[in-house]
Design a protein around this motif. Structure first.
Motif, short mmCIF file in Angstrom:
data_model
loop_
_atom_site.label_atom_id
_atom_site.label_comp_id
_atom_site.label_asym_id
_atom_site.label_seq_id
_atom_site.Cartn_x
_atom_site.Cartn_y
_atom_site.Cartn_z
N ASN A 206 -0.03 9.84 1.09
CA ASN A 206 0.01 9.02 -0.06
C ASN A 206 1.95 8.94 -0.58
O ASN A 206 1.56 10.44 -0.53
N ILE A 207 2.20 8.43 -1.29
CA ILE A 207 3.47 8.51 -1.42
C ILE A 207 3.35 8.08 -3.04
O ILE A 207 2.93 7.57 -3.61
N THR A 208 3.85 8.91 -4.05
CA THR A 208 3.84 9.15 -5.50
C THR A 208 4.84 9.84 -6.68
O THR A 208 5.66 10.47 -5.81
N SER A 209 4.36 9.18 -7.57
CA SER A 209 5.32 10.44 -8.42
C SER A 209 5.27 11.23 -8.76
O SER A 209 3.90 11.60 -9.27
N SER A 210 5.95 12.52 -9.23
CA SER A 210 5.12 13.84 -9.51
C SER A 210 5.84 14.12 -11.07
O SER A 210 6.99 14.19 -10.86
N SER A 211 5.51 14.74 -12.33
CA SER A 211 6.06 14.91 -13.10
C SER A 211 5.42 15.60 -13.87
O SER A 211 4.06 15.17 -14.50
N ASP A 212 5.83 15.79 -15.86
CA ASP A 212 5.01 16.84 -16.68
C ASP A 212 4.75 15.96 -17.72
O ASP A 212 4.54 15.72 -18.72
N THR A 213 5.50 14.50 -17.52
CA THR A 213 5.14 13.09 -18.50
C THR A 213 4.17 12.13 -17.38
O THR A 213 4.31 10.53 -17.41
N GLY A 214 3.17 12.68 -17.44
CA GLY A 214 2.35 11.18 -16.07
C GLY A 214 2.54 10.80 -16.95
O GLY A 214 1.27 10.57 -18.52
N GLY A 215 2.50 9.25 -16.24
CA GLY A 215 2.27 7.80 -16.86
C GLY A 215 3.18 7.17 -17.53
O GLY A 215 2.87 5.83 -17.42
N SER B 90 9.25 12.98 -9.76
CA SER B 90 10.34 12.49 -8.65
C SER B 90 9.21 12.33 -7.31
O SER B 90 7.95 12.38 -7.69
N GLY B 91 9.96 11.55 -6.44
CA GLY B 91 8.90 10.75 -5.23
C GLY B 91 8.28 12.38 -4.48
O GLY B 91 9.51 13.27 -4.13
N VAL B 92 6.68 11.92 -3.68
CA VAL B 92 6.57 13.53 -3.53
C VAL B 92 5.43 12.11 -2.66
O VAL B 92 5.20 11.32 -2.76
N VAL B 93 5.67 12.77 -0.79
CA VAL B 93 5.01 12.14 0.22
C VAL B 93 3.71 13.55 -0.10
O VAL B 93 4.04 14.81 0.07
N ARG C 152 0.60 -1.32 -0.08
CA ARG C 152 0.13 0.36 0.18
C ARG C 152 1.44 1.28 -0.08
O ARG C 152 1.65 0.78 1.25
N PHE C 153 1.02 2.24 -1.20
CA PHE C 153 1.80 3.19 -0.71
C PHE C 153 0.44 4.32 -0.31
O PHE C 153 1.03 5.75 -0.61
N PHE C 154 0.08 4.11 0.35
CA PHE C 154 -0.79 5.26 1.31
C PHE C 154 -1.30 4.69 2.42
O PHE C 154 -1.50 3.88 3.05
#
Length: 183
Positions: free
Chosen positions: A126-135, A141-144, A115-117
């Protein structure tokens, strides 16, 4: 059952499964986005086409089920997911929000059942990735994030590279790396 019945939702032996326990309208259930079972006897209360991608069991935050859905720009298809909130009751389930496309998570079919949340005190972590190329796999970059689970709004966020698993230890939020594949 091999015919796509209830057993497909429960997970393999030794696996935590795809269902999460909840109490809906005073009834204890096991639920995900495709099925709701009465916990005491396994009666199917409702069943529909699944919306969530597998990435570990979902969680309940208030009266919402939180899980991942396929990212609309996943490359390769179904490899990436977006966090989503679903209104759930004894009659069915409806998606009420999905995170913006720039946030994405690789969907790993792994027996670890990650579980990443995590949920605590009415907030979703939630821990996820954020980028201009979503998907796109392996991008961003990882963000909480601290999220209001009712509407999916991000209340706060900060970098969290190399971390993927949030959990609570007492009153502290701990962000861990991959703890099941250590050598």
């Amino acid at each position: 059952q091999a015919d796509g019945g209830v057993d497909q939702h429960l997970g393999a032996a030794g696996h935590p499964g795809l269902l999460t326990p909840a109490e809906l309208g005073g009834t204890k259930v096991l639920v995900n986005t495709s099925i709701c079972l009465r916990a005491k006897d396994g009666t199917v209360l409702w069943q529909q086409k699944a919306e969530q991608n597998y990435n570990g069991p979902p969680v309940i935050a208030g009266d919402l089920l939180i899980g991942y859905v396929p990212h609309p720009k996943s490359d390769p298809p179904v490899a990436m997911g977006s966090l989503a909130g679903f209104k759930v009751d004894l009659k069915g389930i409806t998606r009420v929000w999905t995170q913006e496309e720039r946030f994405h998570r690789e969907i790993i079919a792994d027996a670890g059942g990650f579980r990443f949340f995590a949920v605590r005190d009415g907030l979703l972590y939630n821990i996820t990735s954020s980028s201009d190329t979503g998907g796109k796999k392996n991008t961003g970059s990882g963000v909480v994030q601290i999220i209001n689970p009712i509407d999916g709004k991000i209340l706060a966020s900060q970098p969290a590279d190399r971390f993927s698993l949030p959990f609570f230890w007492g009153d502290r939020l701990v962000l861990a790396g991959d703890i099941s594949h250590r050598q």
